[in-house]
Design a protein around this motif. Structure first.
Motif, PDB file in Angstrom:
ATOM      1  N   GLY A  89      40.826  30.370  34.284  1.00  0.00           N
ATOM      2  CA  GLY A  89      42.203  30.163  34.034  1.00  0.00           C
ATOM      3  C   GLY A  89      42.688  30.513  32.554  1.00  0.00           C
ATOM      4  O   GLY A  89      43.633  30.124  32.019  1.00  0.00           O
ATOM      5  N   GLU A  90      41.723  31.171  31.785  1.00  0.00           N
ATOM      6  CA  GLU A  90      41.941  31.355  30.425  1.00  0.00           C
ATOM      7  C   GLU A  90      42.721  32.643  30.255  1.00  0.00           C
ATOM      8  O   GLU A  90      42.925  32.700  28.760  1.00  0.00           O
ATOM      9  CB  GLU A  90      40.524  31.461  29.701  1.00  0.00           C
ATOM     10  N   GLY A  91      42.912  33.492  31.346  1.00  0.00           N
ATOM     11  CA  GLY A  91      43.687  34.619  30.902  1.00  0.00           C
ATOM     12  C   GLY A  91      43.852  35.474  32.386  1.00  0.00           C
ATOM     13  O   GLY A  91      43.292  34.812  33.406  1.00  0.00           O
ATOM     14  N   GLY A  92      44.557  36.360  32.301  1.00  0.00           N
ATOM     15  CA  GLY A  92      44.628  37.126  33.645  1.00  0.00           C
ATOM     16  C   GLY A  92      43.918  38.366  33.630  1.00  0.00           C
ATOM     17  O   GLY A  92      43.077  38.451  32.884  1.00  0.00           O
ATOM     18  N   GLY A  93      44.314  39.417  34.621  1.00  0.00           N
ATOM     19  CA  GLY A  93      43.678  40.519  34.809  1.00  0.00           C
ATOM     20  C   GLY A  93      42.349  40.411  35.551  1.00  0.00           C
ATOM     21  O   GLY A  93      41.594  41.395  35.467  1.00  0.00           O
ATOM     22  N   ARG A  94      42.353  39.492  36.673  1.00  0.00           N
ATOM     23  CA  ARG A  94      41.307  39.541  37.338  1.00  0.00           C
ATOM     24  C   ARG A  94      41.008  40.820  38.036  1.00  0.00           C
ATOM     25  O   ARG A  94      39.721  41.345  38.276  1.00  0.00           O
ATOM     26  CB  ARG A  94      41.342  38.215  38.325  1.00  0.00           C
ATOM     27  N   GLY A  95      41.981  41.372  38.589  1.00  0.00           N
ATOM     28  CA  GLY A  95      42.038  42.752  39.571  1.00  0.00           C
ATOM     29  C   GLY A  95      41.309  43.758  38.467  1.00  0.00           C
ATOM     30  O   GLY A  95      40.493  44.724  38.980  1.00  0.00           O
ATOM     31  N   GLN A  96      41.903  43.731  37.207  1.00  0.00           N
ATOM     32  CA  GLN A  96      41.423  44.571  36.388  1.00  0.00           C
ATOM     33  C   GLN A  96      39.957  44.458  36.120  1.00  0.00           C
ATOM     34  O   GLN A  96      39.063  45.714  35.887  1.00  0.00           O
ATOM     35  CB  GLN A  96      42.147  44.959  34.992  1.00  0.00           C
ATOM     36  N   ALA A  97      39.523  43.394  36.084  1.00  0.00           N
ATOM     37  CA  ALA A  97      38.255  43.173  35.722  1.00  0.00           C
ATOM     38  C   ALA A  97      37.141  43.506  36.773  1.00  0.00           C
ATOM     39  O   ALA A  97      36.053  44.067  36.668  1.00  0.00           O
ATOM     40  CB  ALA A  97      38.017  41.752  35.172  1.00  0.00           C
ATOM     41  N   VAL A  98      37.781  43.146  37.959  1.00  0.00           N
ATOM     42  CA  VAL A  98      36.829  43.686  39.219  1.00  0.00           C
ATOM     43  C   VAL A  98      36.791  45.129  39.348  1.00  0.00           C
ATOM     44  O   VAL A  98      36.033  45.527  39.702  1.00  0.00           O
ATOM     45  CB  VAL A  98      37.764  42.853  40.536  1.00  0.00           C
ATOM     46  N   ALA A  99      37.994  45.683  39.000  1.00  0.00           N
ATOM     47  CA  ALA A  99      37.958  47.342  39.205  1.00  0.00           C
ATOM     48  C   ALA A  99      36.823  47.996  37.943  1.00  0.00           C
ATOM     49  O   ALA A  99      36.328  48.930  38.461  1.00  0.00           O
ATOM     50  CB  ALA A  99      39.461  47.896  38.796  1.00  0.00           C
ATOM     51  N   GLY A 100      36.836  47.128  36.691  1.00  0.00           N
ATOM     52  CA  GLY A 100      35.912  47.744  35.607  1.00  0.00           C
ATOM     53  C   GLY A 100      34.680  47.435  36.427  1.00  0.00           C
ATOM     54  O   GLY A 100      33.683  48.296  36.057  1.00  0.00           O
ATOM     55  N   ILE A 101      34.242  46.443  36.947  1.00  0.00           N
ATOM     56  CA  ILE A 101      32.916  45.990  37.440  1.00  0.00           C
ATOM     57  C   ILE A 101      32.387  47.195  38.467  1.00  0.00           C
ATOM     58  O   ILE A 101      31.397  47.750  38.389  1.00  0.00           O
ATOM     59  CB  ILE A 101      32.751  44.603  37.834  1.00  0.00           C
TER      60      ILE A 101
END
Length: 116
Positions: free
Chosen positions: A79-91
């Motif tokens: 919960g320290e930031g957003g962008g989980r979808g972008q992180a998963v796409a980068g992974i």
């Protein structure tokens, strides 16, 4: 019989606070409670480097995208930031880039051995 208010039976009209037909207004300047946090820079960088790693530098950039993506995903899960979808796409693109690099190195090694 009507009284001075014009309502039959002497009843008086009471107006609700805030005006007729309006419900509670959201607080000013606080936004909505359910708004998602903005994507972190790590998540955006992970996705961009994952895309560039598929096209430009297929060995270095996907590894950096993987590291940044894992870090950004952990931050988003806490919960320290957003962008989980972008992180998963980068992974995901990082793993695909690493796989392409491994296939390329394997093919180049086989061609080099067979040319001898």
């Amino acid at each position: 019989m009507a009284d001075q208010s014009g309502i039959a039976g002497g009843a008086t009209a009471i107006q609700a606070p805030g005006g007729p037909g309006y419900g509670a207004q959201p607080p000013v300047g606080h936004g909505y409670a359910g708004a998602a946090p903005l994507p972190s820079g790590k998540a955006t960088a992970s996705m961009v480097l994952g895309i560039l790693g598929l096209v430009l530098i297929p060995i270095i950039l996907p590894i950096i995208a993987l590291c940044l993506g894992v870090s950004a995903k952990r931050m988003a899960d806490r919960g320290e930031g957003g962008g989980r979808g972008q992180a998963v796409a980068g992974i995901a693109m990082g793993w695909v880039g690493v796989a392409f690099a491994l296939v390329g190195v394997t093919v180049a090694t086989i061609q080099g051995i067979s040319a001898m």
